[in-house]
Enzyme design. Structure first.
Site, PDB file in Angstrom:
ATOM      1  N   ASP A  22      46.676  29.510 -14.519  1.00 23.73           N
ATOM      2  CA  ASP A  22      47.220  30.564 -13.648  1.00 23.73           C
ATOM      3  C   ASP A  22      47.982  31.560 -14.519  1.00 23.73           C
ATOM      4  OD1 ASP A  22      48.442  32.003 -11.605  1.00 23.73           O
ATOM      5  OD2 ASP A  22      49.893  30.412 -11.122  1.00 23.73           O
ATOM      6  N   ASN A  24      49.585  34.419 -12.843  1.00 20.97           N
ATOM      7  CA  ASN A  24      50.510  35.235 -12.050  1.00 20.97           C
ATOM      8  C   ASN A  24      51.490  34.427 -11.201  1.00 20.97           C
ATOM      9  OD1 ASN A  24      48.873  34.276 -10.068  1.00 20.97           O
ATOM     10  ND2 ASN A  24      48.189  36.266  -9.304  1.00 20.97           N
ATOM     11  N   ASP A  26      51.019  32.136  -8.785  1.00 21.83           N
ATOM     12  CA  ASP A  26      50.733  31.716  -7.404  1.00 21.83           C
ATOM     13  C   ASP A  26      50.214  30.284  -7.340  1.00 21.83           C
ATOM     14  OD1 ASP A  26      48.165  31.962  -8.351  1.00 21.83           O
ATOM     15  OD2 ASP A  26      47.554  33.550  -6.965  1.00 21.83           O
ATOM     16  N   ASP A  30      43.237  31.762 -12.563  1.00 23.89           N
ATOM     17  CA  ASP A  30      42.597  33.063 -12.349  1.00 23.89           C
ATOM     18  C   ASP A  30      41.877  33.520 -13.621  1.00 23.89           C
ATOM     19  OD1 ASP A  30      44.789  33.924 -13.935  1.00 23.89           O
ATOM     20  OD2 ASP A  30      46.028  34.110 -12.116  1.00 23.89           O
ATOM     21  N   ASP A 201      23.517  28.027  -7.492  1.00 20.73           N
ATOM     22  CA  ASP A 201      23.943  27.001  -6.547  1.00 20.73           C
ATOM     23  C   ASP A 201      22.784  26.605  -5.621  1.00 20.73           C
ATOM     24  OD1 ASP A 201      26.417  25.665  -5.548  1.00 20.73           O
ATOM     25  OD2 ASP A 201      25.939  26.717  -3.691  1.00 20.73           O
ATOM     26  N   GLU A 256      21.102  24.544 -10.181  1.00 20.84           N
ATOM     27  CA  GLU A 256      21.573  23.287  -9.615  1.00 20.84           C
ATOM     28  C   GLU A 256      20.455  22.805  -8.692  1.00 20.84           C
ATOM     29  OE1 GLU A 256      25.041  21.311  -6.793  1.00 20.84           O
ATOM     30  OE2 GLU A 256      24.091  23.174  -6.234  1.00 20.84           O
TER      31      GLU A 256
HETATM   32  C1  GLC Z   1      27.034  23.124  -4.764  1.00 17.96           C
HETATM   33  C2  GLC Z   1      28.392  23.292  -5.384  1.00 17.96           C
HETATM   34  C3  GLC Z   1      29.412  22.707  -4.466  1.00 17.96           C
HETATM   35  C4  GLC Z   1      29.357  23.436  -3.150  1.00 17.96           C
HETATM   36  C5  GLC Z   1      27.949  23.439  -2.574  1.00 17.96           C
HETATM   37  C6  GLC Z   1      27.813  24.451  -1.485  1.00 17.96           C
HETATM   38  O1  GLC Z   1      26.665  21.803  -4.646  1.00 17.96           O
HETATM   39  O2  GLC Z   1      28.405  22.726  -6.669  1.00 17.96           O
HETATM   40  O3  GLC Z   1      30.706  22.766  -4.995  1.00 17.96           O
HETATM   41  O4  GLC Z   1      30.216  22.829  -2.221  1.00 17.96           O
HETATM   42  O5  GLC Z   1      26.988  23.780  -3.531  1.00 17.96           O
HETATM   43  O6  GLC Z   1      27.835  25.748  -2.010  1.00 17.96           O
END
Ligand code: GLC
Length: 510
Positions: A22, A24, A26, A30, A201, A256
């Site tokens: 971090d 800043n 919070d 970031d 993703d 992924e």
């Molecule tokens: C992938 C990401 C995970 C997320 C999911 C939905 O598996 O790695 O963190 O919750 O997709 O986007």
């Protein structure tokens, strides 16, 4: 594509921006925090970073619910902060991958706000809507994270919409060419800003059979996103690949593909015209066991090899319990580091594993993730002070165990630390053509031991990993020098022929 693009020999480091540092006060990490610690990464010796989402988001899934793909959420900074991070990283020789979340948006994304406004809205067909009655979802698919139905009934327009994850993450309809065109614009936006590639993703769920058939009854209750495997995705990936390959500089697509079967994963490399790289998760879920790992390596070779597909290896990420915690000891995690960084393929490191971090213990009142993944997302301790280098002592999640000793500053000063082990292994990878890009051959070894040889032209290395807790004699024929030892002992000296319990060695010809 050059025969040896950079990402084949690279080690890629995942930054989960909320938890890195971090800047800043919070309590949430970031982009500026990440910029300030680039020196840690160049010193460590990684080649690239992958940034988990920092886009505008209501944060129901901590950024994997995007409401604007082309802006930085104020929690993480600004586009200027992003540009500074990329410029400084690249100046230090570190490439930058960003996360692309194309399967779903946030329910607050303007596209979905329009789509749900009325059945005749021009964006209605950008998402997956189906008729029905409020008592019965259109099919039996189960959502990830909630384990409830993958459908939510929209009272106002009296239809169901599909979400493979949270109800706040409606699935886009990739059968609509306008959706694909819009997502290609997003990809161009980041490529034009200079990113070196994308981690995509839920890649495998983009294509969908318009009939949305029920999952077989024996799989009812299994999250649909872990079994979805529709051939339509391949054409989508080929078009995305053409777009990305049209840019100079070997930009990379890492998917992924969360299918727990390596042969299914391999198909997403296409004929060298889909993903450049894909995660392969079965090894992540394999137990700490020599024969299980031998099988995973043989499987990866058998499935990826004939396609010319380059494997990847990953032990930890933001969705799973850290391997240091899963394997149960620091000695095993050290041996696992030798394995991860010497196998044939591109290794992915999850921020903090180089410090040997364990999952944080999260008291019930501090649980925030709907999927229960908070433990592995604990903030990184940078030093031994009470705030561990953060501007606050109390960041968004509790610290992982032992932050007074398991932190970047203390470990950097300790030649025997996990951090220094990762650094030696990364340096050894860079220096050895065999490790960076050579073939792999599994060697005969006693029970409980995994042994393999890496070879490229005249360069050779042998790796021996003792998964058992007892010392074992492993005869290796010719004479070898210990280049890196997971426990740091005997480096630079001759291999003795005995391997300590839960120990791994990287050996070079004597
Ligand atoms: C992938 C990401 C995970 C997320 C999911 C939905 O598996 O790695 O963190 O919750 O997709 O986007």
């Amino acid at each position: 594509m050059s025969p040896t693009p950079w990402w084949r020999s690279a080690a890629i480091y995942q930054i989960y921006p909320r938890s890195f540092l971090d800047s800043n006060g919070d309590g949430v990490g970031d982009l500026e925090g990440a910029r300030r610690r680039l020196e840690h990464l160049s010193w460590l010796g990684v080649d690239a970073v992958w940034l988990s989402p920092f886009y505008r988001s209501p944060m129901r899934d901590f950024g994997y619910d995007v409401s604007d793909y082309c802006d930085v959420d104020p929690l993480f900074g600004t586009l200027d902060d992003f540009d500074s991070l990329v410029a400084e990283a690249q100046a230090q020789g570190i490439r930058v991958l960003v996360d692309l979340v194309p399967n779903h948006t946030s329910d607050q994304h303007p596209w979905f706000v329009e789509s749900r406004a009325s059945r005749d809205n021009p964006k209605r067909d950008w998402y997956v809507w189906r008729d029905g009655t409020p008592d019965r979802p259109p099919n039996n698919w189960t959502a990830s994270l909630t384990n409830g139905p993958a459908w939510t009934w929209d009272e106002k327009t009296e239809q169901w919409y599909l979400h493979l994850f949270l109800p706040e993450q409606p699935d886009l309809n990739w059968a609509n060419p306008d959706v694909e065109a819009a997502m290609h614009d997003v990809v161009r936006f980041w490529l034009d800003r200079g990113v070196d590639g994308f981690r995509i993703d839920v890649t495998h769920a983009l294509g969908k059979d318009p009939r949305l058939p029920d999952d077989p009854p024996q799989l009812a209750g299994v999250p649909h996103s872990s079994i979805h495997d529709d051939p339509r995705t391949h054409a989508i990936l080929r078009r995305l690949r053409r777009l990305v390959d049209g840019y100079p500089g070997e930009r990379v697509l890492v998917g992924e593909v969360y299918l727990l079967d390596t042969s299914l994963v391999a198909a997403y490399y296409g004929q060298g015209d889909e993903l450049h790289l894909s995660f392969n998760f079965p090894p992540l879920y394999a137990p700490w066991d020599a024969s299980a790992w031998r099988d995973e390596i043989a499987m990866a070779e058998a499935e990826f090899g004939p396609r010319g597909a380059w494997p990847t290896w990953v032990l930890s990420n933001h969705d799973n319990v850290r391997h240091r915690t899963r394997y149960g000891s620091e000695a095993r995690a050290r041996a696992a580091a030798v394995l991860l960084l010497t196998l044939r393929g591109t290794p992915f490191l999850y921020a903090g594993e180089e410090l040997g971090l364990q999952d944080a213990v999260i008291p019930p009142e501090r649980v925030v993730d709907p999927g229960g993944r908070d433990g592995c997302r604990a903030p990184l301790p940078w030093d031994a002070t009470p705030s561990h280098g953060w501007p606050t002592t109390d960041p968004w999640l509790p610290w992982p165990p032992d932050p007074e000793t398991n932190n970047a500053e203390v470990e950097r000063l300790d030649a025997s630390s996990m951090l220094q082990l990762y650094r030696r292994l990364l340096a050894a990878r860079r220096a050895s053509p065999a490790l960076a890009g050579g073939d792999i051959e599994l060697l005969t070894a006693p029970e409980g031991v995994l042994a393999y040889e890496r070879r490229l032209a005249g360069d050779r290395r042998v790796v021996v990993v003792n998964f058992s807790d007892e010392p074992v004699d492993v005869f290796l024929g010719s004479s070898w020098t210990v280049e890196v030892a997971s426990d740091g002992s005997g480096e630079g000296g001759p291999y003795s022929g005995t391997l300590g319990g839960s120990t791994a060695l990287l050996l070079a010809p004597a």
